[in-house]
Design a protein around this motif. Structure first.
Motif, PDB file in Angstrom:
ATOM      1  N   ILE A 156      -9.751   3.664  15.408  1.00 44.58           N
ATOM      2  CA  ILE A 156      -8.693   2.960  14.686  1.00 44.58           C
ATOM      3  C   ILE A 156      -8.010   3.959  13.768  1.00 44.58           C
ATOM      4  N   SER A 157      -6.707   4.091  13.916  1.00 45.08           N
ATOM      5  CA  SER A 157      -5.966   5.112  13.182  1.00 45.08           C
ATOM      6  C   SER A 157      -5.862   4.757  11.698  1.00 45.08           C
ATOM      7  N   GLU A 158      -5.547   5.748  10.902  1.00 45.42           N
ATOM      8  CA  GLU A 158      -5.382   5.545   9.470  1.00 45.42           C
ATOM      9  C   GLU A 158      -4.215   4.598   9.188  1.00 45.42           C
ATOM     10  N   GLU A 159      -3.154   4.677  10.019  1.00 48.91           N
ATOM     11  CA  GLU A 159      -1.994   3.816   9.825  1.00 48.91           C
ATOM     12  C   GLU A 159      -2.353   2.341  10.027  1.00 48.91           C
ATOM     13  N   ILE A 160      -3.187   2.069  11.029  1.00 53.47           N
ATOM     14  CA  ILE A 160      -3.564   0.677  11.279  1.00 53.47           C
ATOM     15  C   ILE A 160      -4.541   0.185  10.206  1.00 53.47           C
ATOM     16  N   LYS A 161      -5.405   1.072   9.726  1.00 48.65           N
ATOM     17  CA  LYS A 161      -6.282   0.689   8.603  1.00 48.65           C
ATOM     18  C   LYS A 161      -5.440   0.310   7.382  1.00 48.65           C
ATOM     19  N   GLN A 162      -4.414   1.117   7.101  1.00 51.96           N
ATOM     20  CA  GLN A 162      -3.546   0.825   5.964  1.00 51.96           C
ATOM     21  C   GLN A 162      -2.802  -0.490   6.181  1.00 51.96           C
ATOM     22  N   TYR A 163      -2.374  -0.729   7.418  1.00 53.05           N
ATOM     23  CA  TYR A 163      -1.690  -1.981   7.762  1.00 53.05           C
ATOM     24  C   TYR A 163      -2.603  -3.181   7.498  1.00 53.05           C
ATOM     25  N   LEU A 164      -3.853  -3.062   7.903  1.00 52.73           N
ATOM     26  CA  LEU A 164      -4.812  -4.148   7.710  1.00 52.73           C
ATOM     27  C   LEU A 164      -5.071  -4.392   6.221  1.00 52.73           C
ATOM     28  N   VAL A 165      -5.254  -3.314   5.463  1.00 56.56           N
ATOM     29  CA  VAL A 165      -5.494  -3.444   4.023  1.00 56.56           C
ATOM     30  C   VAL A 165      -4.286  -4.082   3.337  1.00 56.56           C
ATOM     31  N   ASP A 166      -3.084  -3.673   3.733  1.00 55.90           N
ATOM     32  CA  ASP A 166      -1.868  -4.243   3.123  1.00 55.90           C
ATOM     33  C   ASP A 166      -1.753  -5.732   3.424  1.00 55.90           C
ATOM     34  N   LEU A 167      -2.139  -6.142   4.642  1.00 56.71           N
ATOM     35  CA  LEU A 167      -2.120  -7.569   4.987  1.00 56.71           C
ATOM     36  C   LEU A 167      -3.080  -8.356   4.090  1.00 56.71           C
ATOM     37  N   MET A 168      -4.292  -7.833   3.945  1.00 54.46           N
ATOM     38  CA  MET A 168      -5.283  -8.533   3.138  1.00 54.46           C
ATOM     39  C   MET A 168      -4.862  -8.607   1.675  1.00 54.46           C
ATOM     40  N   ARG A 169      -4.292  -7.529   1.162  1.00 55.05           N
ATOM     41  CA  ARG A 169      -3.849  -7.524  -0.235  1.00 55.05           C
ATOM     42  C   ARG A 169      -2.667  -8.481  -0.438  1.00 55.05           C
TER      43      ARG A 169
END
Length: 319
Positions: A220-233
């Motif tokens: 899982i790329s860093e960009e998708i991890k950031q996308y997931l974190v931004d969704l949760m936040r």
């Protein structure tokens, strides 16, 4: 090369099982996918729907296609925790106290109408679902592996029910709402009655355990991890949400996305793995503010869906 072949075999097997169960339980292909994701991540699923939507048959068919031991526990208000986990009994012949296993000692547990039993009994499931074990009389007993709970709730009849505590709700990776079938599906249900074929492809318990070990290896790329974190936040910042998704949800979400990629025959996560399951993984984890329901006729499920759709639209999808 062997890893690629394993992924392709898993994908073909899951598709075959989805189709096979879909012939017996019409319109079930999507939920079977969520059941596989929960199973491969060591999680569980809560199904909510009115009686008569084949929830028991679906759980039974899933166990049959994965060759796992299946047990159904019908929850009632007069149950005790020992009715689920087991009890210590005196053996007259051996003159010793012995542990007698409860119905929870199986691979696939259908916890039918889980909200009809008191919190004390519901809490008996917490250790089992999180630790894959039960503790009776100070002794710990391991449950069979893989271990998978499929719980059901009736959303209409609320008299004599006990709402699930947030801690128990969080043990379910997904809450899946079952709806009435379409007209075409209901006709297909009538035409499928009496037809019963042995599954052509199955997934054995040892294969499930092996694929479980591969989930964390999915990239899982860093960009998708950031996308997931931004969704949760963003769920925590919504003006209609009192409590948003927790960091534990973020971690579970990432693992679920990896499992979906694995089932899809990929060794990497794409944004669609995140958006595909957003509603099912978040609908029971967002606690709304009272003002979110402005009209008594509003369906809370639709309100939550609108909020989740809004969150998805507000966060840019990585390219």
């Amino acid at each position: 090369m062997e890893a690629v072949e394993d992924l392709e075999n898993l994908r073909n097997t899951v598709i075959s099982i989805e189709e096979s169960i879909g012939k017996r339980v019409i319109g079930s292909r999507r939920i079977v996918r969520f059941m596989f994701i929960a199973l491969l991540t060591g999680n569980h699923i809560l199904m909510e729907g009115v009686p008569g939507l084949a929830k028991t048959m679906l759980a039974n068919e899933f166990a049959r296609h994965t060759r796992m031991k299946f047990r159904r526990i019908q929850f009632t208000p007069d149950m005790l925790p020992s009715d689920v986990t087991g009890t210590i009994m005196f053996n007259i012949e051996s003159r010793k106290m012995e542990f007698k296993e409860g119905p929870i000692f199986a691979n696939v547990i259908l916890a039918d109408e889980i909200n009809r039993t008191p919190p004390k009994v519901q809490s008996a499931l917490l250790e089992a679902m999180e630790e894959t074990q039960v503790t009776i009389g100070g002794e710990t007993h391991s449950l069979p592996k893989p271990f998978f709970v499929i719980a059901t709730q009736n959303p209409i009849e609320q008299e004599g029910t006990f709402p699930l505590a947030e801690a128990l709700m969080d043990r379910f990776l997904f809450r899946y709402y079952l709806e009435y079938p379409s007209r075409e599906d209901e006709l297909n249900i009538l035409n499928s009655i009496g037809k019963y074929d042995d599954p052509s492809l199955v997934l054995m318990p040892d294969e499930i355990i092996e694929f479980r070990s591969q989930v964390d290896n999915v990239y899982i790329s860093e960009e998708i991890k950031q996308y997931l974190v931004d969704l949760m936040r963003r769920t925590r910042e919504n003006d209609l949400v009192y409590l948003g998704a927790s960091p534990r949800t973020t971690a579970k979400y990432m693992k679920a996305a990896r499992a979906n990629a694995l089932i899809s025959g990929r060794s990497y996560v794409i944004p669609e793995d995140i958006t595909f399951m957003a509603f099912e993984i978040l609908n029971h984890r967002l606690i709304l503010k009272p003002e979110a329901i402005m009209d008594e006729t509003d369906d809370p499920k639709l309100i939550v869906k609108r909020i989740i759709d809004r969150v998805l639209s507000e966060v840019p999808v990585p390219k």
